[in-house]
Design an enzyme around this catalytic site. Structure first.
Site, PDB file in Angstrom:
ATOM      1  N   ASP A 267     -69.570   7.538 -12.571  1.00 34.08           N
ATOM      2  CA  ASP A 267     -69.406   6.802 -13.824  1.00 34.08           C
ATOM      3  C   ASP A 267     -70.597   7.140 -14.718  1.00 34.08           C
ATOM      4  O   ASP A 267     -70.904   8.309 -14.876  1.00 34.08           O
ATOM      5  CB  ASP A 267     -69.273   5.300 -13.556  1.00 34.08           C
ATOM      6  CG  ASP A 267     -68.498   4.576 -14.659  1.00 34.08           C
ATOM      7  OD1 ASP A 267     -68.670   4.940 -15.838  1.00 34.08           O
ATOM      8  OD2 ASP A 267     -67.740   3.643 -14.351  1.00 34.08           O
ATOM      9  N   HIS A 301     -69.640   9.886 -16.571  1.00 33.93           N
ATOM     10  CA  HIS A 301     -68.948   9.611 -17.824  1.00 33.93           C
ATOM     11  C   HIS A 301     -69.905   9.668 -19.011  1.00 33.93           C
ATOM     12  O   HIS A 301     -69.564  10.161 -20.070  1.00 33.93           O
ATOM     13  CB  HIS A 301     -68.269   8.242 -17.756  1.00 33.93           C
ATOM     14  CG  HIS A 301     -67.144   8.195 -16.777  1.00 33.93           C
ATOM     15  ND1 HIS A 301     -66.479   7.029 -16.464  1.00 33.93           N
ATOM     16  CD2 HIS A 301     -66.562   9.163 -16.028  1.00 33.93           C
ATOM     17  CE1 HIS A 301     -65.537   7.291 -15.558  1.00 33.93           C
ATOM     18  NE2 HIS A 301     -65.565   8.572 -15.286  1.00 33.93           N
TER      19      HIS A 301
END
Length: 534
Positions: A267, A301
């Site tokens: 993430d 991300h």
């Protein structure tokens, strides 16, 4: 005299005698050296054959009662469940030492006070936890392995089940959280299976995490909450192919220093947060005084992200001297209606971004779909954010999206050099400054602005002008100042103006000798709104 080997005649001197007695009996106990506890000598196996959870926690408690100490892990493999740190305790992992944490969910019961994605809950015990402790540290050259695969797989399984499905862990979560202040979009809080963070100190002071490698976290990796004076240095975080395994997430903390770290996760690499929606506003504790420097972010991300949980406010942040490579985004600041809170006083400087899959820079106040509403405590705000000395390549150079009711304000870009497919897109913003900018994009305008006020573009150029496409495109823009631009490649259109609200556009000292059409206006634009000075 047992304490000192001194001549009796010297000791009999009353003045000297009184001084020595003062030193001996007035010396506080904390002046004596703390103890070291070799965990193997305390009975733990380093062969990876049996759990050492009780031995580790009992040794921590023993050291704590004695005033503190270092729990030393020699080289080898240790199996453990959750660990609770106490004040004045250091975990020291020698090179070659690996702590493998149990993947039996029951080992992380009973649940404890925690925070999960900005919501205050009672949840699974974090793998390493501390509550209202001071002077705690995790150091060394060893490895913490969260063995998160089972947690990840169960998380994915829940999405294939109806919301009415309730495991024993979900039932326990519901029992412990009858009065939780739910966010606007509950997600996993509503489902009731919230994976534990790896390291979560709460309400702690003076935290040091240094040198170690952390891998396979069930959820967020280093997640201090409501803490002060945190130093995270030379730490490697590696969580491959895993959901929501952010690297370092200080939340509602102050005085945080993150340096010399290498992070590759499933993430965001580093995320700064301060609570979510009404729950975050109720706590109203900002994240502030944060420095991030000399770090390398690989895969994830976002390299450095602020929000979207920022309801308590985020301020006084510096990000410098970092390399971002292969992340989806470089710098990302995100929020949405319902959060409230203010993001302000942010400086980002000296960043190399390579192979960024989406935006190099993204400021988005429309993270979740919502309808326009009056400005209130639910309305987030972004202001006073500055980017300088950034170079590299990305799919899109930048994306700024404010709210109709409250625009992004006071954003500046200085000395930016990016190769990209798309340039900068700006909407619902105010007081935006570009200076000394080179964007080599292959689609669309270099800078496109919509519903924006007070934009200054000083010293813009591109080496790759797109045929029949303007370098700058302004739609419903008020008060634009375009200066000192040197477009020395053959270019069809320099500036395109559109929209009935467009007005007060000033061009000055631009070198546009290679441009076929200096200004292209649509029929919606008033012909008297432009002032040009060569």
């Amino acid at each position: 005299m047992k304490f000192f080997n001194i001549h009796s005649r010297f000791y009999k001197n009353s003045l000297v005698k009184n001084i020595l007695l003062f030193v001996i009996f007035a010396t506080p106990t904390f002046a004596f050296a703390q103890s070291n506890y070799n965990i193997v000598e305390c009975g733990a196996s380093n062969k990876g054959d049996k759990a050492a959870t009780k031995i580790i926690n009992n040794t921590i408690n023993k050291a704590f009662k004695s005033g503190g100490g270092t729990i030393y892990f020699p080289s080898g493999t240790y199996i453990t469940g959750p660990i609770t740190l106490k004040s004045n305790i250091t975990l020291y992992l020698e090179a070659g030492a690996t702590l493998k944490f149990s993947d039996d969910f029951d080992d992380y019961l009973p649940m404890v006070e925690s925070r999960w994605e900005g919501i205050d809950v009672t949840n699974f015990h974090p793998l390493i936890y501390a509550y209202e402790a001071e002077n705690i540290a995790i150091k060394g050259r060893g490895t913490l392995d969260g063995q998160g695969r089972k947690w990840w797989d169960y998380h994915h399984t829940l999405y294939s089940k109806p919301k009415t499905f309730k495991s024993k862990w979900q039932v326990e979560f519901a029992k412990q959280n009858t009065n939780v202040l739910m966010p606007d979009e509950p997600y996993m809080i509503e489902r009731g299976f919230c994976r534990p963070p790896f390291i979560q100190p709460m309400y702690c002071k003076n935290i040091l995490i240094e040198g170690i490698t952390i891998t396979n976290s069930p959820f967020w990796t280093i997640n201090p909450e409501f803490c002060e004076n945190i130093n995270i240095d030379n730490v490697t975080v590696y969580n491959p192919d895993s959901p929501n395994t952010d690297g370092i997430n200080p939340e509602s903390c102050r005085n945080v220093h993150i340096s010399n770290c290498k992070i590759s996760v499933g993430d965001d690499c580093v995320t700064i947060k301060s609570g979510k929606d009404a729950a975050g506003r109720k706590m109203n504790i900002p994240c502030e005084n944060i420095t991030i420097t000399n770090c390398t972010m690989l895969d994830g991300h976002g390299a450095v992200v602020i929000g979207s949980e920022m309801s308590g406010g985020i301020k006084k942040i510096t990000i410098s001297n970092c390399v971002f490579e292969g992340t989806d985004r470089g710098i990302r600041i995100k929020s949405t209606r319902g959060r409230g809170g203010v993001v302000e006083d942010i400086a980002i400087n000296n960043i190399i971004m390579k192979d960024i899959k989406k935006e190099a820079i993204k400021l988005n106040m429309f993270y979740a779909k919502s309808d326009e509403e009056p400005v209130s405590e639910r309305t987030p705000s972004f202001k006073n954010i500055h980017f300088s000395n950034i170079s590299g390549n990305a799919y899109q150079a930048g994306f700024l999206l404010g709210l109709k009711e409250l625009k992004i304000k006071d954003i500046s870009f200085y000395n930016i050099r990016l190769d990209a497919t798309k340039g900068f897109m700006i909407e619902d913003a105010e007081d935006i400054d570009f200076s000394n900018i080179v964007i080599n994009n292959t689609e669309g305008a270099v800078i496109s602005a919509l519903d924006t006020k007070f934009i200054e573009i000083n010293g813009l150029k591109t080496k790759t002008p797109v045929a029949q496409t303007p370098i700058i495109e302004l739609t419903d823009v008020e008060n634009a100042l375009i200066l000192n631009c040197n477009q020395n490649r053959k270019t069809d259109i320099f500036l395109k103006l559109d929209g009935g609200k467009t007005k007060d556009i000033y061009l000055g000292n631009n070198n546009l000798v290679q441009v076929n059409t200096e200004v292209l206006k649509t029929e919606k634009v008033n012909s008297d709104i432009i002032k040009i000075s060569h």
